[in-house]
Scaffold this active site. Structure first.
Site, PDB file in Angstrom:
ATOM      1  N   LYS A 267       1.037  -1.080   0.019  1.00 46.11           N
ATOM      2  CA  LYS A 267      -0.033  -0.105   0.002  1.00 46.11           C
ATOM      3  C   LYS A 267       0.904   1.086   0.136  1.00 46.11           C
ATOM      4  O   LYS A 267       1.756   1.508   0.936  1.00 46.11           O
ATOM      5  CB  LYS A 267      -0.832  -0.042   1.096  1.00 46.11           C
TER       6      LYS A 267
ATOM      7  N   THR B 117      -8.509   8.199   9.217  1.00 49.51           N
ATOM      8  CA  THR B 117      -8.448   7.182   8.360  1.00 49.51           C
ATOM      9  C   THR B 117      -7.901   5.997   9.651  1.00 49.51           C
ATOM     10  O   THR B 117      -7.252   5.039   9.454  1.00 49.51           O
ATOM     11  CB  THR B 117      -6.849   7.502   7.748  1.00 49.51           C
TER      12      THR B 117
ATOM     13  N   GLY C 166      -8.240   2.878  11.273  1.00 52.65           N
ATOM     14  CA  GLY C 166      -8.534   1.412  10.764  1.00 52.65           C
ATOM     15  C   GLY C 166      -8.805   1.374   9.278  1.00 52.65           C
ATOM     16  O   GLY C 166      -9.442   0.286   8.711  1.00 52.65           O
ATOM     17  N   THR C 167      -8.091   1.990   8.339  1.00 51.78           N
ATOM     18  CA  THR C 167      -8.301   1.767   7.084  1.00 51.78           C
ATOM     19  C   THR C 167      -7.481   0.516   6.559  1.00 51.78           C
ATOM     20  O   THR C 167      -8.110  -0.102   5.511  1.00 51.78           O
ATOM     21  CB  THR C 167      -7.543   3.010   6.388  1.00 51.78           C
ATOM     22  N   GLY C 168      -6.508   0.315   7.201  1.00 48.65           N
ATOM     23  CA  GLY C 168      -5.865  -0.957   7.000  1.00 48.65           C
ATOM     24  C   GLY C 168      -6.558  -2.338   7.264  1.00 48.65           C
ATOM     25  O   GLY C 168      -6.772  -3.313   6.470  1.00 48.65           O
ATOM     26  N   CYS C 169      -7.340  -2.623   8.406  1.00 47.27           N
ATOM     27  CA  CYS C 169      -8.163  -3.395   8.772  1.00 47.27           C
ATOM     28  C   CYS C 169      -9.330  -3.372   7.744  1.00 47.27           C
ATOM     29  O   CYS C 169      -9.622  -4.760   7.350  1.00 47.27           O
ATOM     30  CB  CYS C 169      -8.781  -2.856  10.167  1.00 47.27           C
TER      31      CYS C 169
END
Length: 268
Positions: free
Chosen positions: A173, A204, A206-209
């Site tokens: 990412k 942002t 928790g965007t990865g989760c």
């Protein structure tokens, strides 16, 4: 209905971890199940405390899921210790789990460390090799690859290193200072860029989760890896564009931005 198991830590404010995963999986049309690796006391400003599950209890959670409702995909998020990672890897091998997506969470959006130093080796040696996809961000990829990433070309080199080292697909990412939202998928078949657009939203958390859970949900539904990533990126983009603004720090996304019906109506 297709099913997805999320293995991760909880988040007090519901923007990341298990809570974000369940919302995301549900909104992406699959049935969410969970095995909790840790309970965290956290908010948009930081992590105040972490209470880990024991390896035995985590294994019992995994047994409970796999012996009853076999998941069509598995998403793995925050796992703080080597002992817990070993327990997860052992169970997933035993049950021959499929469509495994690993988000190697090392640091929270707020900057708090979420992984013990001795856990990284176990993560890479036991969990990555049985994964379908890993989804590191730039800082995580730098740790895993051992190189500094400052350009798109660096992203290619780092992703190649990870793919060849861990024998799994890599979604690197690029949102951390390299580009706006362009991600690089590296597989044995080659590379694919997933272009994104910049959304001016500071929230942002928790965007990865969210991204990894959406990918897992789409893999469970039968979409290809490329299709699953594209659909997941579209979902997270729309969730960011909903401009939810909660909390005093980097707030959560509006995972349910597209949820409509009589039970979502507000009093007029």
């Amino acid at each position: 209905m297709k099913t997805v198991l999320t293995i991760a830590g909880s988040d007090s404010i519901g923007g990341a971890g298990i809570q974000a995963d369940i919302k995301t999986i549900t909104m992406n049309g699959a049935y969410a199940m969970s095995a909790i690796t840790a309970i965290t006391a956290q908010n948009t400003m930081g992590v105040k405390g972490i209470q880990e599950s024991t390896p035995m209890f985590l294994t019992q959670q995994l047994d409970a899921v796999f012996e009853d409702i076999y998941p069509d995909a598995v998403k793995i998020g925050m796992v703080a210790s080597a002992e817990l990672i070993h327990a997860i890897a052992k169970s997933l091998k035993y049950y021959k789990a499929k469509n495994i997506v690993v988000d190697p969470v090392m640091v929270a959006t707020s900057g708090s460390e979420l992984m013990k130093s001795n856990a990284l080796h176990t993560l890479t040696e036991e969990l990555f090799p049985i994964s379908t996809l890993i989804t590191p961000n730039i800082p995580e990829a730098q740790v895993l690859s051992g190189i500094t990433i400052g350009t798109r070309e660096d992203m290619k080199v780092a992703a190649k290193i990870l793919n060849e080292k861990f024998h799994c697909a890599v979604l690197l990412k690029g949102g951390h200072s390299i580009n706006d939202a362009n991600d690089l998928l590296y597989t044995d078949s080659g590379i694919t860029w997933f272009e994104g657009k910049r959304i001016n939203n500071p929230n942002t958390h928790g965007t990865g989760c969210t991204l990894s859970s959406a990918i897992a949900a789409n893999l469970a539904k039968g979409f290809s890896l490329d299709e699953s990533i594209k659909r997941a990126k579209d979902y997270i983009c729309d969730a960011l564009e909903a401009m939810l603004d909660l909390g005093k720090g980097s707030g959560p996304l509006n995972h349910a931005f597209y949820l409509q019906g009589k039970y979502t109506e507000h009093k007029k």
